[in-house]
Design a protein around this motif. Structure first.
Motif, PDB file in Angstrom:
ATOM      1  N   LYS A   1       0.695  -1.163   0.141  1.00 53.97           N
ATOM      2  CA  LYS A   1       0.089  -0.091  -0.015  1.00 53.97           C
ATOM      3  C   LYS A   1       0.937   1.387   0.088  1.00 53.97           C
ATOM      4  CE  LYS A   1      -3.863  -2.200   2.479  1.00 53.97           C
ATOM      5  NZ  LYS A   1      -4.895  -2.249   3.679  1.00 53.97           N
ATOM      6  N   THR A   2       1.682   1.331   0.908  1.00 51.69           N
ATOM      7  CA  THR A   2       2.660   2.712   0.946  1.00 51.69           C
ATOM      8  C   THR A   2       3.337   2.847  -0.158  1.00 51.69           C
ATOM      9  OG1 THR A   2       2.607   2.446   3.614  1.00 51.69           O
ATOM     10  CG2 THR A   2       4.184   3.941   2.439  1.00 51.69           C
ATOM     11  N   LEU A   3       3.729   1.698  -0.654  1.00 48.75           N
ATOM     12  CA  LEU A   3       4.886   2.049  -1.898  1.00 48.75           C
ATOM     13  C   LEU A   3       3.984   2.406  -3.108  1.00 48.75           C
ATOM     14  CD1 LEU A   3       7.755  -0.467  -1.451  1.00 48.75           C
ATOM     15  CD2 LEU A   3       7.680   2.103  -1.139  1.00 48.75           C
ATOM     16  N   ARG A   4       2.654   1.949  -2.978  1.00 49.72           N
ATOM     17  CA  ARG A   4       1.691   2.359  -4.214  1.00 49.72           C
ATOM     18  C   ARG A   4       1.454   3.712  -4.085  1.00 49.72           C
ATOM     19  NH1 ARG A   4      -2.574  -1.636  -4.043  1.00 49.72           N
ATOM     20  NH2 ARG A   4      -3.607   0.128  -2.307  1.00 49.72           N
ATOM     21  N   ILE A   5       1.208   4.268  -3.035  1.00 51.28           N
ATOM     22  CA  ILE A   5       0.891   5.707  -2.562  1.00 51.28           C
ATOM     23  C   ILE A   5       2.283   6.555  -3.155  1.00 51.28           C
ATOM     24  CG2 ILE A   5       0.671   7.441  -0.911  1.00 51.28           C
ATOM     25  CD1 ILE A   5      -1.060   5.159   0.513  1.00 51.28           C
ATOM     26  N   VAL A   6       3.519   5.928  -2.998  1.00 44.37           N
ATOM     27  CA  VAL A   6       4.670   6.528  -3.096  1.00 44.37           C
ATOM     28  C   VAL A   6       4.762   6.846  -4.521  1.00 44.37           C
ATOM     29  CG1 VAL A   6       7.362   6.313  -3.143  1.00 44.37           C
ATOM     30  CG2 VAL A   6       6.005   5.944  -1.189  1.00 44.37           C
ATOM     31  N   ALA A   7       4.535   5.518  -5.181  1.00 43.49           N
ATOM     32  CA  ALA A   7       4.500   5.726  -6.903  1.00 43.49           C
ATOM     33  C   ALA A   7       3.874   6.649  -7.379  1.00 43.49           C
ATOM     34  CB  ALA A   7       4.192   4.358  -7.396  1.00 43.49           C
ATOM     35  N   ARG A   8       2.515   6.984  -6.759  1.00 46.25           N
ATOM     36  CA  ARG A   8       1.817   7.950  -7.343  1.00 46.25           C
ATOM     37  C   ARG A   8       1.830   9.299  -7.052  1.00 46.25           C
ATOM     38  NH1 ARG A   8      -2.934   7.073  -9.993  1.00 46.25           N
ATOM     39  NH2 ARG A   8      -2.981   4.867  -9.422  1.00 46.25           N
ATOM     40  N   HIS A   9       2.498   9.761  -5.812  1.00 42.84           N
ATOM     41  CA  HIS A   9       2.469  10.931  -5.339  1.00 42.84           C
ATOM     42  C   HIS A   9       3.727  11.606  -5.020  1.00 42.84           C
ATOM     43  CE1 HIS A   9      -1.834  11.266  -5.047  1.00 42.84           C
ATOM     44  NE2 HIS A   9      -1.896  10.052  -4.744  1.00 42.84           N
ATOM     45  N   ALA A  10       4.769  10.605  -4.556  1.00 46.00           N
ATOM     46  CA  ALA A  10       6.130  11.326  -3.923  1.00 46.00           C
ATOM     47  C   ALA A  10       7.242  11.770  -4.960  1.00 46.00           C
ATOM     48  CB  ALA A  10       6.760  10.048  -2.935  1.00 46.00           C
ATOM     49  N   ASP A  11       7.859  12.877  -4.542  1.00 45.39           N
ATOM     50  CA  ASP A  11       8.971  13.225  -5.117  1.00 45.39           C
ATOM     51  C   ASP A  11      10.115  12.691  -4.289  1.00 45.39           C
ATOM     52  OD1 ASP A  11       8.058  15.415  -6.798  1.00 45.39           O
ATOM     53  OD2 ASP A  11       7.146  15.957  -4.984  1.00 45.39           O
ATOM     54  N   ILE A  12       9.936  12.161  -2.978  1.00 46.86           N
ATOM     55  CA  ILE A  12      11.019  11.957  -2.119  1.00 46.86           C
ATOM     56  C   ILE A  12      10.374  10.629  -1.301  1.00 46.86           C
ATOM     57  CG2 ILE A  12      12.727  12.129  -0.572  1.00 46.86           C
ATOM     58  CD1 ILE A  12      12.518  14.994  -0.880  1.00 46.86           C
TER      59      ILE A  12
ATOM     60  N   VAL B   1       2.878   0.382 -13.064  1.00 41.46           N
ATOM     61  CA  VAL B   1       1.332   0.292 -13.042  1.00 41.46           C
ATOM     62  C   VAL B   1       0.864   1.951 -13.547  1.00 41.46           C
ATOM     63  CG1 VAL B   1      -0.554  -0.097 -11.744  1.00 41.46           C
ATOM     64  CG2 VAL B   1       1.072  -1.800 -11.704  1.00 41.46           C
ATOM     65  N   VAL B   2       1.247   2.825 -12.724  1.00 36.85           N
ATOM     66  CA  VAL B   2       0.744   4.083 -12.626  1.00 36.85           C
ATOM     67  C   VAL B   2       1.624   5.013 -13.864  1.00 36.85           C
ATOM     68  CG1 VAL B   2       0.223   4.072 -10.361  1.00 36.85           C
ATOM     69  CG2 VAL B   2       2.414   5.024 -10.963  1.00 36.85           C
ATOM     70  N   GLY B   3       2.616   4.315 -14.610  1.00 37.91           N
ATOM     71  CA  GLY B   3       3.035   4.858 -15.744  1.00 37.91           C
ATOM     72  C   GLY B   3       4.190   6.185 -15.269  1.00 37.91           C
ATOM     73  N   ARG B   4       4.792   5.715 -14.318  1.00 32.19           N
ATOM     74  CA  ARG B   4       5.806   6.610 -13.507  1.00 32.19           C
ATOM     75  C   ARG B   4       7.209   6.107 -13.798  1.00 32.19           C
ATOM     76  NH1 ARG B   4       5.811   9.562  -8.601  1.00 32.19           N
ATOM     77  NH2 ARG B   4       7.474  11.072  -8.785  1.00 32.19           N
ATOM     78  N   ASP B   5       8.151   6.865 -14.118  1.00 35.05           N
ATOM     79  CA  ASP B   5       9.618   6.567 -14.135  1.00 35.05           C
ATOM     80  C   ASP B   5      10.091   6.581 -12.550  1.00 35.05           C
ATOM     81  OD1 ASP B   5      12.377   6.346 -14.380  1.00 35.05           O
ATOM     82  OD2 ASP B   5      12.597   8.003 -15.958  1.00 35.05           O
ATOM     83  N   PRO B   6      10.558   5.423 -12.091  1.00 38.87           N
ATOM     84  CA  PRO B   6      10.895   5.417 -10.789  1.00 38.87           C
ATOM     85  C   PRO B   6      12.112   6.314 -10.432  1.00 38.87           C
ATOM     86  CG  PRO B   6      11.434   3.215 -11.772  1.00 38.87           C
ATOM     87  CD  PRO B   6      10.555   4.189 -12.624  1.00 38.87           C
ATOM     88  N   HIS B   7      12.959   6.570 -11.346  1.00 32.61           N
ATOM     89  CA  HIS B   7      14.022   7.422 -11.118  1.00 32.61           C
ATOM     90  C   HIS B   7      13.717   8.823 -10.864  1.00 32.61           C
ATOM     91  CE1 HIS B   7      15.667   3.924 -13.438  1.00 32.61           C
ATOM     92  NE2 HIS B   7      16.720   4.026 -12.456  1.00 32.61           N
ATOM     93  N   GLU B   8      12.368   9.118 -11.291  1.00 34.94           N
ATOM     94  CA  GLU B   8      11.875  10.481 -10.685  1.00 34.94           C
ATOM     95  C   GLU B   8      11.725  10.564  -9.218  1.00 34.94           C
ATOM     96  OE1 GLU B   8       9.034  11.214 -14.833  1.00 34.94           O
ATOM     97  OE2 GLU B   8       8.135  10.784 -12.627  1.00 34.94           O
ATOM     98  N   ILE B   9      11.789   9.603  -8.295  1.00 32.23           N
ATOM     99  CA  ILE B   9      11.634   9.574  -7.095  1.00 32.23           C
ATOM    100  C   ILE B   9      12.886   9.648  -6.447  1.00 32.23           C
ATOM    101  CG2 ILE B   9      10.596   8.485  -4.959  1.00 32.23           C
ATOM    102  CD1 ILE B   9       8.397   7.331  -7.131  1.00 32.23           C
ATOM    103  N   GLU B  10      13.338  10.520  -5.572  1.00 34.26           N
ATOM    104  CA  GLU B  10      14.588  10.626  -4.624  1.00 34.26           C
ATOM    105  C   GLU B  10      14.367   9.612  -3.625  1.00 34.26           C
ATOM    106  OE1 GLU B  10      17.556  13.855  -2.769  1.00 34.26           O
ATOM    107  OE2 GLU B  10      15.627  14.488  -3.185  1.00 34.26           O
ATOM    108  N   VAL B  11      15.462   8.909  -3.599  1.00 34.70           N
ATOM    109  CA  VAL B  11      15.513   7.871  -2.121  1.00 34.70           C
ATOM    110  C   VAL B  11      16.281   8.440  -1.157  1.00 34.70           C
ATOM    111  CG1 VAL B  11      16.095   5.470  -1.805  1.00 34.70           C
ATOM    112  CG2 VAL B  11      15.355   6.003  -4.015  1.00 34.70           C
ATOM    113  N   SER B  12      15.493   8.223   0.035  1.00 34.10           N
ATOM    114  CA  SER B  12      16.151   8.814   1.254  1.00 34.10           C
ATOM    115  C   SER B  12      16.013   7.562   2.195  1.00 34.10           C
ATOM    116  CB  SER B  12      15.223  10.132   1.706  1.00 34.10           C
ATOM    117  OG  SER B  12      15.376  10.296   2.979  1.00 34.10           O
ATOM    118  N   VAL B  13      17.432   7.663   3.097  1.00 34.76           N
ATOM    119  CA  VAL B  13      17.375   6.561   4.121  1.00 34.76           C
ATOM    120  C   VAL B  13      17.893   7.325   5.260  1.00 34.76           C
ATOM    121  CG1 VAL B  13      17.445   4.578   2.591  1.00 34.76           C
ATOM    122  CG2 VAL B  13      19.672   5.935   3.178  1.00 34.76           C
ATOM    123  N   GLU B  14      17.820   6.793   6.559  1.00 30.04           N
ATOM    124  CA  GLU B  14      18.170   7.329   7.843  1.00 30.04           C
ATOM    125  C   GLU B  14      19.956   6.745   7.898  1.00 30.04           C
ATOM    126  OE1 GLU B  14      18.928   5.582  11.083  1.00 30.04           O
ATOM    127  OE2 GLU B  14      18.595   3.890   9.998  1.00 30.04           O
TER     128      GLU B  14
END
Length: 265
Positions: free
Chosen positions: A172-183, A206-219
């Motif tokens: 669920k959460t990663l699906r929301i990330v794919a649709r809405h997140a910049d980070i 599934v949502v037609g998004r390039d995953p490389h558009e999303i900045e990946v953040s970790v602690e």
């Protein structure tokens, strides 16, 4: 939603979460100034009403009012919560608050958000705790309202406000990330990050998004230098480190800033 930048072209950034617990506000304000002077890229707090570690009823401050003060105090760093709790405020109000802080800061606000999890906050402040599923569903419902409200406000946000979503739920959460997140922010070790990035890729397809558009953040707190090198190789570009009152030890931050500069050289 913000103008997308391919994550593969991003440089490493360091964010510091100044946890608003166990310190007078004057100490928090001084720490924020010192961190901006040191050169951190982003300053975060968190959206809770009580400490998450140490004495349970220790000193603590509210997130959004503090971020508005940081917007006035600072001049360079981006600011936001790591992360806002969607459950605590009406979605359209969240959008308006974010737009206001974005204007105060002249376009330096990051809208970090998540579904919420700290049950004491809910119980003490009268919110319905619900279930993990109901809270994630509420976040999914809120984000389109937030994005739509940003198009209606006068004055508009200074920039397309970046959306940071925290959490690692794979269905669920990663699906929301794919649709809405910049980070996307998580607490993943290298093996976990590699697996979750693969799942995020599937949701993006599934949502037609390039995953490389999303900045990946970790602690950073739980990671060794070897882990961080692996995380960077997997595509992580934003690394966050949390500091807590009453003393706010910044020596680890200085070391990670030196690593950032060497990596980006």
């Amino acid at each position: 939603m913000s103008t997308r930048i391919d994550a593969r072209a991003r440089t490493v950034r360091i964010g510091v979460q100044v946890q608003p617990q166990h310190a007078h506000y004057a100490k928090i304000r001084d720490t924020v100034s010192e961190l901006e002077d040191l050169g951190v890229d982003i300053l975060f707090n968190w959206d809770h009403f009580y400490p998450l570690s140490g004495p349970a009823d220790g000193e603590h401050y509210e997130s959004w009012t503090m971020l508005a003060a940081w917007a006035e105090q600072t001049s360079r760093v981006e600011i936001g919560a790591l992360v806002n709790c969607n459950s605590y405020r009406n979605a359209d109000l969240q959008a308006d608050m974010a737009r206001t802080i974005d204007n105060i800061s002249d376009g330096r606000f990051i809208f970090g958000t998540g579904a919420g999890w700290f049950e004491r906050d809910y119980d003490e402040y009268g919110y319905e705790f619900g279930t993990v599923g109901s809270r994630i569903a509420a976040l999914s419902d809120a984000l389109p309202r937030i994005e739509d409200r940003w198009t209606k406000l006068n004055p508009a946000p200074v920039r397309d406000i970046p959306v940071l979503i925290g959490g690692g739920g794979e269905k669920k959460t990663l699906r929301i990330v794919a649709r809405h997140a910049d980070i996307w922010h998580s607490f993943s070790d290298p093996a976990t990050l590699e697996r979750k990035l693969g799942i995020l890729d599937e949701h993006c397809a599934v949502v037609g998004r390039d995953p490389h558009e999303i900045e990946v953040s970790v602690e950073l707190r739980r990671q060794s230098e070897a882990d961080v090198a692996e995380l960077h190789a997997l595509g992580a570009r934003l690394f966050t480190y949390g500091v807590s009152g009453p003393d706010y030890d910044l020596e680890p931050v200085r070391r990670w800033l030196a690593w950032r500069d060497a990596t980006n050289a």
